[in-house]
Design a protein around this motif. Structure first.
Motif, PDB file in Angstrom:
ATOM      1  N   LEU A  66       0.817  -1.207   0.000  1.00 36.06           N
ATOM      2  CA  LEU A  66       0.000   0.000   0.000  1.00 36.06           C
ATOM      3  C   LEU A  66       0.856   1.265   0.000  1.00 36.06           C
ATOM      4  O   LEU A  66       0.492   2.273  -0.605  1.00 36.06           O
ATOM      5  CB  LEU A  66      -0.911   0.039   1.229  1.00 36.06           C
ATOM      6  N   HIS A  67       1.996   1.200   0.670  1.00 35.46           N
ATOM      7  CA  HIS A  67       2.895   2.344   0.775  1.00 35.46           C
ATOM      8  C   HIS A  67       3.368   2.788  -0.608  1.00 35.46           C
ATOM      9  O   HIS A  67       3.219   3.949  -1.000  1.00 35.46           O
ATOM     10  CB  HIS A  67       4.074   1.957   1.678  1.00 35.46           C
ATOM     11  N   GLY A  68       3.933   1.862  -1.382  1.00 32.28           N
ATOM     12  CA  GLY A  68       4.412   2.177  -2.725  1.00 32.28           C
ATOM     13  C   GLY A  68       3.276   2.541  -3.668  1.00 32.28           C
ATOM     14  O   GLY A  68       3.409   3.455  -4.488  1.00 32.28           O
ATOM     15  N   LEU A  69       2.149   1.835  -3.550  1.00 29.46           N
ATOM     16  CA  LEU A  69       1.004   2.102  -4.416  1.00 29.46           C
ATOM     17  C   LEU A  69       0.462   3.509  -4.186  1.00 29.46           C
ATOM     18  O   LEU A  69       0.220   4.251  -5.144  1.00 29.46           O
ATOM     19  CB  LEU A  69      -0.106   1.079  -4.164  1.00 29.46           C
ATOM     20  N   THR A  70       0.292   3.878  -2.928  1.00 28.60           N
ATOM     21  CA  THR A  70      -0.262   5.195  -2.610  1.00 28.60           C
ATOM     22  C   THR A  70       0.654   6.304  -3.116  1.00 28.60           C
ATOM     23  O   THR A  70       0.198   7.285  -3.690  1.00 28.60           O
ATOM     24  CB  THR A  70      -0.489   5.333  -1.092  1.00 28.60           C
ATOM     25  N   ARG A  71       1.956   6.136  -2.940  1.00 24.49           N
ATOM     26  CA  ARG A  71       2.912   7.143  -3.408  1.00 24.49           C
ATOM     27  C   ARG A  71       2.862   7.267  -4.928  1.00 24.49           C
ATOM     28  O   ARG A  71       2.877   8.359  -5.470  1.00 24.49           O
ATOM     29  CB  ARG A  71       4.328   6.767  -2.950  1.00 24.49           C
ATOM     30  N   ALA A  72       2.769   6.136  -5.637  1.00 24.24           N
ATOM     31  CA  ALA A  72       2.710   6.154  -7.098  1.00 24.24           C
ATOM     32  C   ALA A  72       1.413   6.814  -7.587  1.00 24.24           C
ATOM     33  O   ALA A  72       1.431   7.593  -8.554  1.00 24.24           O
ATOM     34  CB  ALA A  72       2.823   4.742  -7.659  1.00 24.24           C
ATOM     35  N   LEU A  73       0.301   6.540  -6.923  1.00 21.40           N
ATOM     36  CA  LEU A  73      -0.969   7.150  -7.313  1.00 21.40           C
ATOM     37  C   LEU A  73      -0.949   8.665  -7.107  1.00 21.40           C
ATOM     38  O   LEU A  73      -1.438   9.425  -7.941  1.00 21.40           O
ATOM     39  CB  LEU A  73      -2.127   6.524  -6.526  1.00 21.40           C
TER      40      LEU A  73
END
Length: 187
Positions: A66-73
């Motif tokens: 979720l950490h990487g996904l949220t930053r990418a979004l």
């Protein structure tokens, strides 16, 4: 720690950021976008340096993802509201063409009827060449919506492998098949 998640997102001067309860809102010259994120993820906005930092509370596998996904979004949202996203499509085929009428895209694809597609809110369709090969540009602030609408358009008539007729992305390579082999001579 996530390599992508730990990098701060730089916010240009023309974008405005506001944080509410588990929601981030971005506004820029290309439009407004908002994203609701997971409660285990924390987002901090440093107004002085104009950076968004994404942090997680736990070190479990799900939170790391979720950490990487949220930053990418969030990074995609920043690019979307400042520069925007676009996809180019080509319609190849004799008699195939495209028109925009109001909030609707009309495609003539060799069927007995024209194909009507409602253009979603926040998406813009430009036609640079209306006839063979017709060239469309789908653009907007939301990367996911631009890609999804482009895929819907392409899905109405995917390119066939023999002559390459249909709707394809601009630099898409179609693997061509050989047609029927003709042999001369009687058996």
């Amino acid at each position: 720690m996530s390599r992508i998640g730990k990098q701060p997102v730089k916010v240009p001067n023309e974008a405005k950021v506001s944080l509410a309860a588990n929601t981030i809102n971005l506004e820029g010259p290309k439009g407004k976008l908002s994203h609701s994120y997971h409660p285990d993820i924390k987002i901090e906005y440093d107004q002085q340096n104009r950076q968004i930092a994404v942090k997680r509370s736990l070190d479990e596998k799900y939170q790391k993802a979720l950490h990487g996904l949220t930053r990418a979004l969030i990074a995609n949202m920043v690019v979307g509201v400042t520069k925007g996203f676009s996809k180019n499509l080509e319609i190849v085929g004799l008699g195939y063409n495209a028109k925009v009428q109001g909030k609707e895209l009309l495609l003539s694809l060799g069927y007995t009827h024209p194909v009507h597609l409602a253009i979603p809110q926040g998406i813009k369709v430009d036609i640079t060449n209306p006839t063979n090969p017709a060239k469309l540009t789908v653009s907007g602030a939301d990367k996911q919506m631009v890609g999804q609408f482009s895929a819907v358009i392409r899905g109405k008539k995917p390119p066939e492998p023999y002559k390459g007729m249909g709707i394809k992305y601009e630099r898409e390579v179609i693997r061509r098949k050989a047609g029927k082999a003709f042999t001369s001579g009687a058996a």
